[in-house]
Motif scaffolding. Structure first.
Motif, PDB file in Angstrom:
ATOM      1  N   LEU A  26      32.905  10.423  81.382  1.00 36.72           N
ATOM      2  CA  LEU A  26      33.488   9.561  80.530  1.00 36.72           C
ATOM      3  C   LEU A  26      33.344  10.046  78.972  1.00 36.72           C
ATOM      4  CD1 LEU A  26      31.515   6.378  81.629  1.00 36.72           C
ATOM      5  CD2 LEU A  26      34.006   6.626  81.122  1.00 36.72           C
ATOM      6  N   ASN A  27      32.101  10.944  78.740  1.00 36.85           N
ATOM      7  CA  ASN A  27      31.913  11.377  77.465  1.00 36.85           C
ATOM      8  C   ASN A  27      33.152  12.271  76.814  1.00 36.85           C
ATOM      9  OD1 ASN A  27      29.576  10.241  76.912  1.00 36.85           O
ATOM     10  ND2 ASN A  27      28.090  12.118  77.680  1.00 36.85           N
ATOM     11  N   VAL A 161      38.676   1.134  81.437  1.00 36.07           N
ATOM     12  CA  VAL A 161      38.046   0.625  80.103  1.00 36.07           C
ATOM     13  C   VAL A 161      39.315   0.758  79.049  1.00 36.07           C
ATOM     14  CG1 VAL A 161      36.531   1.176  78.332  1.00 36.07           C
ATOM     15  CG2 VAL A 161      35.950   1.486  80.631  1.00 36.07           C
ATOM     16  N   LEU A 162      40.124   1.717  78.967  1.00 35.73           N
ATOM     17  CA  LEU A 162      41.132   1.979  77.893  1.00 35.73           C
ATOM     18  C   LEU A 162      42.059   0.737  78.190  1.00 35.73           C
ATOM     19  CD1 LEU A 162      41.566   5.560  77.640  1.00 35.73           C
ATOM     20  CD2 LEU A 162      40.376   4.193  76.048  1.00 35.73           C
ATOM     21  N   ALA A 163      42.303   0.315  79.389  1.00 35.08           N
ATOM     22  CA  ALA A 163      43.357  -0.770  79.778  1.00 35.08           C
ATOM     23  C   ALA A 163      42.962  -2.211  78.942  1.00 35.08           C
ATOM     24  CB  ALA A 163      43.559  -1.048  81.182  1.00 35.08           C
ATOM     25  N   PRO A 167      38.040   3.713  73.384  1.00 39.99           N
ATOM     26  CA  PRO A 167      37.086   4.598  74.130  1.00 39.99           C
ATOM     27  C   PRO A 167      35.510   4.336  73.768  1.00 39.99           C
ATOM     28  CG  PRO A 167      38.911   5.599  72.920  1.00 39.99           C
ATOM     29  CD  PRO A 167      39.051   4.239  72.707  1.00 39.99           C
ATOM     30  N   VAL A 168      35.410   3.774  72.681  1.00 47.42           N
ATOM     31  CA  VAL A 168      33.957   3.116  72.410  1.00 47.42           C
ATOM     32  C   VAL A 168      33.248   2.473  73.528  1.00 47.42           C
ATOM     33  CG1 VAL A 168      32.303   1.893  70.652  1.00 47.42           C
ATOM     34  CG2 VAL A 168      34.349   3.133  69.826  1.00 47.42           C
ATOM     35  N   GLY A 169      33.829   1.547  74.185  1.00 44.81           N
ATOM     36  CA  GLY A 169      33.444   0.909  75.306  1.00 44.81           C
ATOM     37  C   GLY A 169      33.213   1.873  76.421  1.00 44.81           C
ATOM     38  N   ALA A 170      33.897   3.000  76.366  1.00 40.98           N
ATOM     39  CA  ALA A 170      33.731   3.871  77.629  1.00 40.98           C
ATOM     40  C   ALA A 170      32.437   4.777  77.298  1.00 40.98           C
ATOM     41  CB  ALA A 170      34.796   4.897  77.834  1.00 40.98           C
ATOM     42  N   LEU A 171      32.399   5.190  75.999  1.00 43.82           N
ATOM     43  CA  LEU A 171      30.709   5.701  75.751  1.00 43.82           C
ATOM     44  C   LEU A 171      29.704   4.711  75.814  1.00 43.82           C
ATOM     45  CD1 LEU A 171      32.105   7.227  72.019  1.00 43.82           C
ATOM     46  CD2 LEU A 171      31.390   8.348  74.223  1.00 43.82           C
ATOM     47  N   ALA A 175      26.464   5.865  78.111  1.00 38.24           N
ATOM     48  CA  ALA A 175      24.997   5.840  77.759  1.00 38.24           C
ATOM     49  C   ALA A 175      24.254   4.958  78.817  1.00 38.24           C
ATOM     50  CB  ALA A 175      24.816   5.076  76.544  1.00 38.24           C
ATOM     51  N   GLY A 176      24.773   4.029  79.719  1.00 37.57           N
ATOM     52  CA  GLY A 176      24.160   3.282  80.575  1.00 37.57           C
ATOM     53  C   GLY A 176      23.981   4.127  81.798  1.00 37.57           C
TER      54      GLY A 176
END
Length: 408
Positions: A26-27, A161-163, A167-171, A175-176
């Motif tokens: 993801l990162n 996530v992008l759909a 990308p911030v949500g993917a980050l 982290a989780g």
């Protein structure tokens, strides 16, 4: 592989690696997407990769002696939590949009690389101490398979996530995942205790003050085995190649796939599938004499990518690249793990990661500069670099003599 999967400690460690690699998948792509959206070029992401290499260079000389003195499991947990904190910092910086966020993202990414390299050094030591020599290649192959499975899942998750988000949500998901990795690792109990010292200011001071002596001792042990240092340098090749593909895949999709971001995930996932496939054959393919061949294959693939616009060729190239990449990576990693002495496992890991960091600092900017000229030029530069590594790897392929680990 049954012996690896039947070991409860190994299963838990593989679970931690899975979550860590999911975060990594993801990162890499989410951060690349964020920076591409902010700047419109690959230059910012190349700067991040090069700066992360510089961060690794700064921390790794100290990392080895300190990790050798501490519990590898505890260091691994601390590093995983540190990575989660850094990703959350990048999310905060991106969301606040105060001025130019790129320099602040760059700083957080460097700290992320520091924790990532500490985590890898701890994993190297853990594997060397808790997996027998007869099973270390198998464990590293399974580790590679699990790591790539996590990366593939992470990249696929990025597409989802992008759909629906950004990308911030993917980050945030990344982290989780790092936090879950730390939680799994905290449950690992070693059967054979490591030679460690209680954590204290005095111990850390002693490790840092004894830094030069520790490194001098280690270099003295290998002064007649210069081929080992050639192997360490060659370790940079596989990571440089993977990072270069991750850097160039965004403009590749931008040019040939109408900027449909899910193709980025699909191509990177194909690379991961190639690595997973290779993990089932490493007992026959991850061989010393095949090292130059696998590096040359990666050079050839970069050259193919420089001159084709055919999607089927792109996917076949990424698949083959992953297969070749894992074979060279597993042989180098396993050989260095087995050859290092009991008190030098983390220092050998630091040397390996230091070579990777130096490779990123010295060579990634040249890939970025070439890519500014054209996408084809970027891939040609990767091909030339990998071909140089392939020629240089002939020495280890011919002269390295694996044997009992060197002891102090």
């Amino acid at each position: 592989m049954r012996t690896v999967w039947q070991d409860g400690r190994a299963r838990r460690m593989l679970g931690a690696i899975l979550m860590s690699s999911l975060a990594f998948g993801l990162n890499v792509l989410a951060l690349g997407q964020v920076l591409f959206q902010l700047t419109g070029t690959t230059e910012a992401f190349v700067s991040v990769v090069a700066s992360q290499g510089a961060g690794a260079i700064c921390v790794l000389p100290f990392c080895g002696p300190v990790v050798d003195a501490l519990s590898s499991t505890r260091v691994y947990i601390t590093a995983a939590l540190g990575k989660a904190s850094c990703v959350l910092a990048i999310v905060g910086i991106t969301s606040m949009r105060l001025g130019d966020p790129v320099p602040f993202i760059l700083a957080a990414a460097v700290l992320l690389a520091v924790f990532d390299n500490v985590e890898r050094a701890a994993l190297f030591k853990f594997t060397a101490h808790h997996v027998g020599k007869e099973g270390v290649v198998q464990f590293n192959a399974v580790t590679g398979m699990v790591f790539q499975a996590g990366v593939v899942v992470g990249m696929a998750l990025l597409g989802v996530v992008l759909a629906y988000g950004s990308p911030v949500g993917a980050l945030l998901v990344s982290a989780g995942s790092s936090a879950v990795c730390a939680g799994i690792a905290s449950r690992i109990r070693t059967v054979v205790p490591e030679h460690t010292q209680p954590l204290s200011v005095a111990m850390l001071r002693s490790a840092v003050l004894g830094l030069l002596g520790d490194w001098r001792r280690m270099f003295g042990q290998y002064r007649r085995e210069l081929v080992v240092f050639a192997m360490v340098v060659t370790c940079a090749a596989d990571f440089l190649f993977a990072n270069s593909l991750s850097t160039l895949v965004v403009p590749l999709v931008d040019e040939f796939y109408g900027r449909q971001s899910w193709y980025v995930s699909a191509l990177e996932a194909t690379f991961g599938i190639g690595m997973i496939t290779a993990s089932f054959f490493t007992s026959r393919t991850a061989r010393q004499k095949l090292l130059p061949f696998w590096l040359a294959v990666q050079a050839g693939i970069a050259l193919v990518l420089s001159c084709t616009a055919v999607p089927a060729v792109h996917f076949a190239a990424f698949l083959t690249a992953g297969f070749a990449n894992l074979n060279s990576l597993v042989w180098l990693l396993s050989s260095l793990q087995q050859h290092a002495g009991d008190g030098d496992k983390a220092k050998m890991a630091s040397l390996r990661l230091l070579a990777i960091g130096l490779g990123s600092v010295v060579l990634m900017p040249s890939v970025g500069q070439a890519a500014k000229t054209s996408l084809s030029a970027g891939f040609v530069s990767v091909s030339v670099i990998m071909l140089v590594f392939a020629v240089g790897s002939i020495w280890p392929a011919v002269r390295f003599r694996p044997g009992a680990a060197v002891s102090r």
